[in-house]
Design a protein around this motif. Structure first.
Motif, PDB file in Angstrom:
ATOM      1  N   GLY A  77       0.813  -1.196   0.000  1.00 29.02           N
ATOM      2  CA  GLY A  77       0.000   0.000   0.000  1.00 29.02           C
ATOM      3  C   GLY A  77       0.852   1.255   0.000  1.00 29.02           C
ATOM      4  O   GLY A  77       2.087   1.215   0.021  1.00 29.02           O
ATOM      5  N   GLU A  78       0.175   2.359   0.013  1.00 33.18           N
ATOM      6  CA  GLU A  78       0.881   3.636   0.025  1.00 33.18           C
ATOM      7  C   GLU A  78       1.367   3.930   1.432  1.00 33.18           C
ATOM      8  O   GLU A  78       0.622   3.833   2.405  1.00 33.18           O
ATOM      9  N   LEU A  79       2.639   4.302   1.556  1.00 32.04           N
ATOM     10  CA  LEU A  79       3.216   4.584   2.863  1.00 32.04           C
ATOM     11  C   LEU A  79       2.740   5.937   3.381  1.00 32.04           C
ATOM     12  O   LEU A  79       2.511   6.877   2.607  1.00 32.04           O
ATOM     13  N   THR A  80       2.614   6.006   4.685  1.00 26.14           N
ATOM     14  CA  THR A  80       2.189   7.252   5.322  1.00 26.14           C
ATOM     15  C   THR A  80       3.393   8.162   5.495  1.00 26.14           C
ATOM     16  O   THR A  80       4.411   7.767   6.087  1.00 26.14           O
ATOM     17  N   LYS A  81       3.289   9.362   4.994  1.00 30.05           N
ATOM     18  CA  LYS A  81       4.383  10.320   5.096  1.00 30.05           C
ATOM     19  C   LYS A  81       4.249  11.096   6.403  1.00 30.05           C
ATOM     20  O   LYS A  81       3.222  11.715   6.662  1.00 30.05           O
ATOM     21  N   PRO A  82       5.288  11.078   7.244  1.00 25.98           N
ATOM     22  CA  PRO A  82       5.179  11.785   8.530  1.00 25.98           C
ATOM     23  C   PRO A  82       5.205  13.292   8.337  1.00 25.98           C
ATOM     24  O   PRO A  82       5.902  13.803   7.445  1.00 25.98           O
ATOM     25  N   PRO A  83       4.479  14.018   9.135  1.00 28.34           N
ATOM     26  CA  PRO A  83       4.522  15.487   9.050  1.00 28.34           C
ATOM     27  C   PRO A  83       5.809  16.015   9.668  1.00 28.34           C
ATOM     28  O   PRO A  83       6.516  15.307  10.397  1.00 28.34           O
ATOM     29  N   SER A  84       6.105  17.248   9.392  1.00 28.08           N
ATOM     30  CA  SER A  84       7.287  17.873   9.975  1.00 28.08           C
ATOM     31  C   SER A  84       6.999  18.302  11.409  1.00 28.08           C
ATOM     32  O   SER A  84       5.846  18.341  11.852  1.00 28.08           O
ATOM     33  N   LEU A  85       8.065  18.625  12.123  1.00 25.01           N
ATOM     34  CA  LEU A  85       7.895  19.078  13.500  1.00 25.01           C
ATOM     35  C   LEU A  85       7.121  20.392  13.543  1.00 25.01           C
ATOM     36  O   LEU A  85       6.297  20.611  14.448  1.00 25.01           O
ATOM     37  N   ARG A  86       7.355  21.257  12.578  1.00 27.16           N
ATOM     38  CA  ARG A  86       6.643  22.531  12.542  1.00 27.16           C
ATOM     39  C   ARG A  86       5.147  22.296  12.312  1.00 27.16           C
ATOM     40  O   ARG A  86       4.307  22.992  12.890  1.00 27.16           O
ATOM     41  N   THR A  87       4.814  21.319  11.484  1.00 28.27           N
ATOM     42  CA  THR A  87       3.402  20.988  11.271  1.00 28.27           C
ATOM     43  C   THR A  87       2.763  20.503  12.573  1.00 28.27           C
ATOM     44  O   THR A  87       1.614  20.839  12.879  1.00 28.27           O
ATOM     45  N   LEU A  88       3.527  19.722  13.344  1.00 27.64           N
ATOM     46  CA  LEU A  88       3.011  19.253  14.625  1.00 27.64           C
ATOM     47  C   LEU A  88       2.741  20.426  15.567  1.00 27.64           C
ATOM     48  O   LEU A  88       1.722  20.458  16.268  1.00 27.64           O
ATOM     49  N   TYR A  89       3.640  21.397  15.588  1.00 23.92           N
ATOM     50  CA  TYR A  89       3.422  22.585  16.423  1.00 23.92           C
ATOM     51  C   TYR A  89       2.123  23.295  16.018  1.00 23.92           C
ATOM     52  O   TYR A  89       1.344  23.726  16.878  1.00 23.92           O
ATOM     53  N   ARG A  90       1.894  23.433  14.708  1.00 24.22           N
ATOM     54  CA  ARG A  90       0.685  24.115  14.247  1.00 24.22           C
ATOM     55  C   ARG A  90      -0.567  23.322  14.617  1.00 24.22           C
ATOM     56  O   ARG A  90      -1.597  23.900  14.979  1.00 24.22           O
ATOM     57  N   LEU A  91      -0.497  21.993  14.529  1.00 26.52           N
ATOM     58  CA  LEU A  91      -1.654  21.177  14.892  1.00 26.52           C
ATOM     59  C   LEU A  91      -1.971  21.294  16.381  1.00 26.52           C
ATOM     60  O   LEU A  91      -3.142  21.362  16.773  1.00 26.52           O
ATOM     61  N   VAL A  92      -0.944  21.317  17.215  1.00 25.88           N
ATOM     62  CA  VAL A  92      -1.163  21.448  18.665  1.00 25.88           C
ATOM     63  C   VAL A  92      -1.719  22.828  18.996  1.00 25.88           C
ATOM     64  O   VAL A  92      -2.575  22.976  19.880  1.00 25.88           O
ATOM     65  N   GLU A  93      -1.267  23.855  18.284  1.00 24.47           N
ATOM     66  CA  GLU A  93      -1.777  25.207  18.521  1.00 24.47           C
ATOM     67  C   GLU A  93      -3.257  25.323  18.185  1.00 24.47           C
ATOM     68  O   GLU A  93      -3.970  26.140  18.764  1.00 24.47           O
ATOM     69  N   ARG A  94      -3.719  24.520  17.227  1.00 24.39           N
ATOM     70  CA  ARG A  94      -5.133  24.563  16.853  1.00 24.39           C
ATOM     71  C   ARG A  94      -6.029  23.865  17.869  1.00 24.39           C
ATOM     72  O   ARG A  94      -7.244  24.051  17.850  1.00 24.39           O
ATOM     73  N   ALA A  95      -5.438  23.046  18.733  1.00 20.61           N
ATOM     74  CA  ALA A  95      -6.234  22.322  19.730  1.00 20.61           C
ATOM     75  C   ALA A  95      -6.787  23.294  20.760  1.00 20.61           C
ATOM     76  O   ALA A  95      -6.181  24.336  21.072  1.00 20.61           O
ATOM     77  N   GLU A  96      -7.930  22.982  21.294  1.00 21.88           N
ATOM     78  CA  GLU A  96      -8.546  23.824  22.312  1.00 21.88           C
ATOM     79  C   GLU A  96      -7.754  23.755  23.607  1.00 21.88           C
ATOM     80  O   GLU A  96      -7.185  22.712  23.962  1.00 21.88           O
ATOM     81  N   ALA A  97      -7.743  24.873  24.324  1.00 23.72           N
ATOM     82  CA  ALA A  97      -7.029  24.921  25.603  1.00 23.72           C
ATOM     83  C   ALA A  97      -7.603  23.911  26.584  1.00 23.72           C
ATOM     84  O   ALA A  97      -6.880  23.299  27.372  1.00 23.72           O
ATOM     85  N   TYR A  98      -8.914  23.713  26.531  1.00 24.87           N
ATOM     86  CA  TYR A  98      -9.558  22.757  27.440  1.00 24.87           C
ATOM     87  C   TYR A  98      -9.035  21.351  27.207  1.00 24.87           C
ATOM     88  O   TYR A  98      -8.723  20.624  28.160  1.00 24.87           O
TER      89      TYR A  98
END
Length: 664
Positions: free
Chosen positions: A210-231
């Protein structure tokens, strides 16, 4: 904004129902059509305006054109939040539209608009004036929304907003976040990223063809965590209960209309070391149980002892709250209480937490007998009885922390200060000082929760309209408040904690129901001299004294437990009076040894064994002046209990006392 106006075909909402203005008469009457069923009604103009002023009418935009112009909403936040570039762009659009609107009749053709646009561009020095179609779009959007804010550029909505990561990546990220914060609440994005890469690597190894999953960059991870709610982040770091407390919306608390309508009760270890008036050694930090009135914030009653929070402490505080107050005996000269403590009376509602002592059958039975309702707070939610929680903090921070021997709320605040060396107050002295602070300081100071008044004034104001209620007599209260047990009645009486109670008072119950009938007992844990006995059909109890009243009178449950355990291990008969007296003497000797022990825990247990409390500041009397005759008891071997009373074995005595703690 579009606003609300009384003109033909205006549709508006009135108390949840849509109406349309069909026509307006010359005399000011308005003909309304109800949109749901076409019903017509005539309403005066003044009545409609009055309803609008009361907030019952709101305008509804029904122009269908506005929904087709643009799906971009108008900017509705304050204009000062706009960047300088956006504000300049808005002013530029506004200038062009004003020149067109001021020119009179508007003909939207290139021949008509182009000279006006060039003239407006020359006035502001705009080298790149907008095209005719652009100005027309601005005008159409402005007229459709009938709101000047419609021409504000929505640069904040530009760019893609959807996540570019697939659902599987987001699922693995959620698992990595949960695992990382389970390991440590201080997990960082780098540690989360390491776990995420490991999960993606395992996912790719399992993928065959199958198609391999490409990992996101560390900067992308920071942006995803920033989008999470504070709660959600707090839930991961500290748990859901902590997140609910931090992000809860503060609302108005419970309202009461008079005193004694609602009281709150709780315990706290006092941040203060007290000393023994006999040995002048620190005994430890006592436990304080308080009952406070919600309406006036006046302290109704309290119980202070060196024992752990228990049902007995609750009963002691409840008894003190209901009865008229008698201030503590003056042991400090020239320290007099100016005001009287006028708080007393039966309670209506008692709010408690979920401690074991509050869920006991004893408290529920006593509350039922006295007509008191018990309300339990939700688990881990002390805010539901915030009045008593704040009061306990006030006692520690603004009273106990100002006295010599304070231990402070946190250990690291002490520095080089040793609270045990600085302790000066005995139990009786503290009781006098505490009651003066309650009546003359706290009750007379302005309370923020009450507005510009004091707890004392609030109480006095309420008793002018509400008559305080007491039980029929003191004896009735004593019969109702205490620990509750159930025992079988036999011909030789009733046995409770190894003590036999019997008398002619039990005759009617025995003759009416026979031997072995179950009876209800109420007794004072600080005095086992007598008990209250209810027969199966009795409306009132009878008082039955112990057969050995001299031994049991003034004896506490904890002392009795110690004596009985000692006799059992010595092999003596518990009904042997001489053995009881010897055991009582040995208890006094053990307590004396504990009082002078170098271990702080041992001295605290000695205070608990002596029964020192707010109702008995000097404790129960333990006679150590004369030693009774030594009795011959079989001693097969030296066991754990026999070592208690040998010299130099104070530590062993402390261990034995630990096992004799009364089950609360």
């Amino acid at each position: 904004m579009a606003g609300f106006a009384l003109h033909k075909n205006r549709v508006f909402d009135w108390n949840g129902t849509e109406y349309r203005i069909d026509r307006i008469q010359p005399n000011g009457d308005v003909l309304l059509e109800r949109m749901s069923d076409g019903h017509f009604s005539v309403i005066s103009r003044e009545q409609l305006l009055s309803e609008y002023a009361e907030g019952k009418i709101s305008a509804k935009t029904v122009d269908a054109v506005s929904s087709t112009i643009s799906s971009v909403p108008s900017f509705s936040r304050p204009l000062d939040e706009l960047s300088e570039g956006v504000r300049n762009a808005m002013k530029r659009r506004k200038h062009y539209l004003e020149r067109i609107l001021d020119h009179g009749d508007r003909i939207f053709t290139p021949e008509y608009l182009k000279p006006l646009i060039e003239q407006a561009a020359a006035e502001i020095g705009d080298l790149t004036p907008p095209a005719v179609i652009t100005v027309y779009r601005w005008y159409r959007r402005f007229k459709s929304f009938n709101d000047p804010r419609a021409i504000i550029p929505r640069t904040d909505l530009r760019g893609p907003k959807a996540l570019r990561q697939n659902d599987r990546i987001l699922q693995l990220l959620a698992e990595a976040l949960e695992e990382a914060f389970k390991i440590s609440p201080q997990a960082t994005c780098r540690s989360v990223y390491t776990l995420l890469l490991g999960k993606i690597d395992i996912e790719n190894q399992r993928s065959i063809g199958g198609e391999l999953t490409k990992p996101p960059s560390l900067r992308t991870l920071y942006r995803l965590v920033e989008r999470a709610e504070a709660y959600e982040l707090v839930v991961l770091k500290e748990g859901k209960a902590a997140a609910d407390r931090r992000f809860r919306i503060g609302k108005a608390g419970v309202k009461t209309s008079r005193i004694l309508e609602r009281v709150e009760i709780d315990h706290t270890p006092l941040d203060l070391f007290l000393i023994d008036e006999r040995t002048w050694l620190p005994l430890g930090r006592p436990t304080l149980t308080v009952i406070i009135d919600h309406y006036s914030r006046m302290l109704l009653g309290y119980y202070l002892s060196f024992d752990s929070p228990s049902t007995a402490a609750v009963m002691g505080a409840l008894r003190h709250a209901i009865l008229p107050k008698k201030l503590a005996t003056a042991v400090i000269a020239n320290l007099k209480t100016v005001y009287t403590w006028t708080c007393y009376g039966l309670l209506e509602l008692m709010v408690v937490d979920n401690g074991l002592e509050f869920h006991s059958n004893d408290l529920e039975s006593v509350a039922y007998d006295l007509g008191i309702r018990i309300q339990y707070c939700p688990k881990h939610a002390p805010r539901f009885k915030g009045v008593v929680e704040r009061y306990l903090k006030t006692i520690n921070y603004f009273f106990a922390h100002q006295l010599p021997g304070t231990s402070f709320a946190k250990f690291y605040l002490r520095g080089d200060y040793d609270p045990q060396k600085a302790a000066l107050l005995t139990f009786a002295e503290f009781k006098q000082i505490f009651e003066k602070w309650v009546v003359d300081v706290y009750a007379q100071d302005e309370h923020r929760g009450l507005g510009k008044t004091t707890p004392w004034a609030r109480w006095q104001e309420s008793i002018a309209h509400y008559e305080l209620i007491l039980p029929d007599d003191l004896r009735t209260l004593q019969r109702r408040i205490g620990l509750v047990e159930e025992r079988s009645l036999r011909r030789d009486g009733i046995f409770l904690h190894g003590i036999r109670y019997s008398g002619d008072e039990l005759g009617p119950i025995l003759r009416g129901f026979g031997e072995g009938v179950k009876v209800r007992l109420v007794y004072d844990p600080e005095d086992l001299g007598e008990i209250q006995v209810w027969g199966p059909n009795d409306a009132e109890p009878v008082t039955v004294k112990a057969l050995d009243y001299e031994f049991a009178h003034g004896l506490t449950v904890k002392q009795n437990e110690f004596i009985r355990q000692y006799l059992r291990e010595q092999g003596a008969e518990v009904i042997d009076k001489a053995a009881l007296e010897r055991a009582r003497y040995e208890l006094a000797q053990a307590v004396e040894a504990l009082m002078t022990n170098r271990k702080h825990r041992a001295r605290r247990r000695s205070a608990a064994l002596r029964g020192i409390s707010s109702s008995k500041p000097n404790g129960s009397e333990l006679n150590t002046d004369t030693k009774p005759d030594v009795i011959a008891v079989p001693k097969p071997q030296k066991n754990k209990a026999s070592k208690v009373f040998e010299q130099g074995q104070e530590q062993t005595a402390m261990e034995i006392i630990t096992s004799f703690q009364m089950k609360r």
